[in-house]
Write a protein that holds these residues in place. Structure first.
Motif, PDB file in Angstrom:
ATOM      1  N   GLY A 307     -96.204 -12.650  21.163  1.00 29.87           N
ATOM      2  CA  GLY A 307     -95.077 -13.503  20.854  1.00 29.87           C
ATOM      3  C   GLY A 307     -94.524 -13.197  19.473  1.00 29.87           C
ATOM      4  O   GLY A 307     -95.032 -12.338  18.747  1.00 29.87           O
ATOM      5  N   GLY A 308     -93.485 -13.921  19.094  1.00 30.63           N
ATOM      6  CA  GLY A 308     -92.880 -13.740  17.784  1.00 30.63           C
ATOM      7  C   GLY A 308     -93.631 -14.489  16.698  1.00 30.63           C
ATOM      8  O   GLY A 308     -94.596 -15.215  16.959  1.00 30.63           O
ATOM      9  N   GLU A 309     -93.191 -14.319  15.462  1.00 27.75           N
ATOM     10  CA  GLU A 309     -93.830 -14.965  14.323  1.00 27.75           C
ATOM     11  C   GLU A 309     -93.675 -16.482  14.395  1.00 27.75           C
ATOM     12  O   GLU A 309     -92.631 -17.000  14.787  1.00 27.75           O
ATOM     13  N   THR A 310     -94.727 -17.188  13.984  1.00 28.50           N
ATOM     14  CA  THR A 310     -94.720 -18.652  14.011  1.00 28.50           C
ATOM     15  C   THR A 310     -95.060 -19.266  12.652  1.00 28.50           C
ATOM     16  O   THR A 310     -95.207 -20.479  12.546  1.00 28.50           O
ATOM     17  N   GLY A 311     -95.200 -18.424  11.631  1.00 32.56           N
ATOM     18  CA  GLY A 311     -95.681 -18.900  10.340  1.00 32.56           C
ATOM     19  C   GLY A 311     -97.176 -18.711  10.185  1.00 32.56           C
ATOM     20  O   GLY A 311     -97.749 -19.032   9.140  1.00 32.56           O
ATOM     21  N   SER A 312     -97.815 -18.158  11.207  1.00 34.38           N
ATOM     22  CA  SER A 312     -99.247 -17.882  11.168  1.00 34.38           C
ATOM     23  C   SER A 312     -99.503 -16.467  10.663  1.00 34.38           C
ATOM     24  O   SER A 312     -98.599 -15.623  10.638  1.00 34.38           O
ATOM     25  N   ASP A 313    -100.764 -16.193  10.312  1.00 35.72           N
ATOM     26  CA  ASP A 313    -101.137 -14.816   9.979  1.00 35.72           C
ATOM     27  C   ASP A 313    -101.505 -14.022  11.237  1.00 35.72           C
ATOM     28  O   ASP A 313    -101.804 -12.832  11.152  1.00 35.72           O
ATOM     29  N   HIS A 314    -101.487 -14.671  12.394  1.00 32.64           N
ATOM     30  CA  HIS A 314    -101.681 -14.019  13.685  1.00 32.64           C
ATOM     31  C   HIS A 314    -100.396 -14.115  14.499  1.00 32.64           C
ATOM     32  O   HIS A 314     -99.612 -15.056  14.328  1.00 32.64           O
ATOM     33  N   LEU A 315    -100.204 -13.185  15.408  1.00 38.78           N
ATOM     34  CA  LEU A 315     -99.174 -13.311  16.425  1.00 38.78           C
ATOM     35  C   LEU A 315     -99.800 -13.917  17.681  1.00 38.78           C
ATOM     36  O   LEU A 315    -100.958 -13.624  18.003  1.00 38.78           O
ATOM     37  N   PRO A 316     -99.065 -14.755  18.399  1.00 39.04           N
ATOM     38  CA  PRO A 316     -99.605 -15.305  19.641  1.00 39.04           C
ATOM     39  C   PRO A 316     -99.650 -14.248  20.748  1.00 39.04           C
ATOM     40  O   PRO A 316     -98.937 -13.239  20.691  1.00 39.04           O
ATOM     41  N   VAL A 317    -100.497 -14.477  21.726  1.00 41.65           N
ATOM     42  CA  VAL A 317    -100.592 -13.622  22.906  1.00 41.65           C
ATOM     43  C   VAL A 317    -100.252 -14.482  24.116  1.00 41.65           C
ATOM     44  O   VAL A 317    -100.815 -15.570  24.293  1.00 41.65           O
ATOM     45  N   ILE A 318     -99.332 -13.992  24.950  1.00 43.21           N
ATOM     46  CA  ILE A 318     -98.862 -14.739  26.120  1.00 43.21           C
ATOM     47  C   ILE A 318     -99.023 -13.869  27.353  1.00 43.21           C
ATOM     48  O   ILE A 318     -98.709 -12.674  27.316  1.00 43.21           O
ATOM     49  N   PHE A 319     -99.501 -14.446  28.442  1.00 45.19           N
ATOM     50  CA  PHE A 319     -99.656 -13.661  29.664  1.00 45.19           C
ATOM     51  C   PHE A 319     -99.463 -14.541  30.895  1.00 45.19           C
ATOM     52  O   PHE A 319     -99.700 -15.758  30.863  1.00 45.19           O
ATOM     53  N   SER A 320     -98.994 -13.925  31.971  1.00 44.23           N
ATOM     54  CA  SER A 320     -98.861 -14.602  33.262  1.00 44.23           C
ATOM     55  C   SER A 320     -99.996 -14.138  34.158  1.00 44.23           C
ATOM     56  O   SER A 320    -100.426 -12.984  34.103  1.00 44.23           O
ATOM     57  N   PHE A 321    -100.484 -15.023  35.010  1.00 39.86           N
ATOM     58  CA  PHE A 321    -101.643 -14.716  35.828  1.00 39.86           C
ATOM     59  C   PHE A 321    -101.619 -15.501  37.127  1.00 39.86           C
ATOM     60  O   PHE A 321    -100.896 -16.489  37.269  1.00 39.86           O
ATOM     61  N   SER A 322    -102.425 -15.061  38.059  1.00 42.72           N
ATOM     62  CA  SER A 322    -102.632 -15.804  39.306  1.00 42.72           C
ATOM     63  C   SER A 322    -104.078 -15.584  39.742  1.00 42.72           C
ATOM     64  O   SER A 322    -104.766 -14.697  39.251  1.00 42.72           O
ATOM     65  N   ILE A 323    -104.509 -16.426  40.670  1.00 41.84           N
ATOM     66  CA  ILE A 323    -105.846 -16.320  41.222  1.00 41.84           C
ATOM     67  C   ILE A 323    -105.711 -15.719  42.612  1.00 41.84           C
ATOM     68  O   ILE A 323    -105.175 -16.363  43.519  1.00 41.84           O
ATOM     69  N   PRO A 324    -106.142 -14.474  42.807  1.00 37.19           N
ATOM     70  CA  PRO A 324    -106.000 -13.831  44.128  1.00 37.19           C
ATOM     71  C   PRO A 324    -106.693 -14.635  45.216  1.00 37.19           C
ATOM     72  O   PRO A 324    -107.747 -15.233  45.003  1.00 37.19           O
ATOM     73  N   ASN A 325    -106.095 -14.652  46.396  1.00 34.67           N
ATOM     74  CA  ASN A 325    -106.686 -15.366  47.539  1.00 34.67           C
ATOM     75  C   ASN A 325    -107.911 -14.601  48.055  1.00 34.67           C
ATOM     76  O   ASN A 325    -107.962 -13.391  48.025  1.00 34.67           O
TER      77      ASN A 325
END
Length: 325
Positions: A307-325
């Motif tokens: 993700g983009g900067e948020t004022g933190s010293d880390h960048l966020p990590v974003i992911f999409s997921f599903s649970i396979p049948n």
């Protein structure tokens, strides 16, 4: 001639400074202290590349060119497989329900919670896992997130034990009170949050978040890894583990954690830290460490990004997921 000699001297020191740690890092599997150099592989790789170029262009003695090349090859041995793995395609979404999760170390000195709330709103995750999240921050951010994320659990403890998980979806907590302290004045250094979800179609999965200590002292982080492995092995079904591991994927330590836990790491060559250095004042810098990780078992991760900067010293990590049948 004097200037050229000085330039060649500096180049020789550069070669040594980059190549020697890269070579020593190869032996981190046998000497854990040497594995500390592996956390710097992003810098070592580009440092050895530069060293080879300088050694050849400035016509350094053959021994220096040889050292530069050996250092470069040593760094490539560790760095390139991780980089190549980041190019692998991800599974298609299929017909399963797709959710989104954001994990983020928000930084204890970050007090602009409106900026952070706006960043979360822009990504629209279904689940938000936060690390380094202290009570003063929680009071404000919790108020901002509550209308969208009515389900939440917090840990307020020692150095790394300040965590939270927010969700649009209801969940059941699956950790004991000892795993997630409730007082910010406690002495427990680390903690974890573990919750279980059941979707409308009956699909079940768990999400865990934690925050590890720095890799030195070595024994301390190894003990924290063992604790996390025990939790993982005692949790059944599909599982997602996210957080700030303070350990990079180039290290033998994190690769051993992945192997021992039976999880698969989905963050590949993902640089997230440091965006800021605390040097009296906060100084902006270029990140060079891959500390924020996503692991899973029985989960399909379809897309993952910083993700983009948020004022933190880390960048966020974003992911999409599903649970396979």
């Amino acid at each position: 001639i004097l200037i050229l000699s000085l330039v060649r001297l500096v180049a020789g020191l550069w070669v040594l400074g980059a190549a020697v740690p890269a070579i020593l890092a190869l032996f981190g599997f046998a000497v854990p202290f040497l594995d500390l150099f592996n956390h710097l592989q992003f810098l070592l790789f580009w440092g050895t590349v530069t060293g080879v170029v300088l050694a050849i262009v400035l016509a350094l003695p053959r021994v220096w060119i040889g050292v530069a090349l050996i250092g470069f090859v040593a760094s490539c041995w560790t760095y390139l497989p991780e980089w190549a793995s980041s190019l692998a395609p991800r599974p298609s979404r299929g017909d399963a329900t797709v959710l989104k999760l954001m994990t983020h170390n928000i930084f204890g000195l970050n007090y602009d919670m409106q900026r952070l709330a706006d960043a979360i709103a822009a990504e629209k995750p279904d689940i938000v896992a936060l690390q380094e999240y202290f009570p003063q921050q929680a009071a404000e951010l919790g108020r901002l997130l509550e209308p969208t994320y009515p389900y939440a659990v917090h840990c307020f403890g020692g150095k790394r034990a300040n965590l939270a998980l927010y969700s649009r979806l209801p969940f059941k907590t699956e950790m004991s009170a000892a795993d997630c302290p409730a007082t910010a004045f406690g002495t427990q250094r680390t903690a974890h949050i573990l919750v279980g979800f059941t979707l409308a179609d009956g699909t079940q999965f768990s999400v865990m978040t934690t925050h590890m200590d720095w890799p030195y002292p070595i024994a301390r982080q190894q003990a924290e890894f063992r604790t996390a492995i025990d939790v993982v092995k005692n949790t059944t079904g599909p599982l997602i583990l996210v957080g700030d591991f303070n350990s990079t994927p180039w290290s033998y330590a994190l690769r051993q954690f992945e192997s021992d836990s039976g999880l698969r790491r989905e963050t590949r060559n993902l640089i997230t830290y440091p965006m800021l250095f605390t040097l009296g004042d906060l100084v902006h810098t270029w990140p060079f460490l891959a500390l924020d990780q996503v692991f899973e078992r029985g989960v399909a991760v379809h897309e993952l990004h910083r993700g983009g900067e948020t004022g933190s010293d880390h960048l966020p990590v974003i992911f999409s997921f599903s649970i396979p049948n």
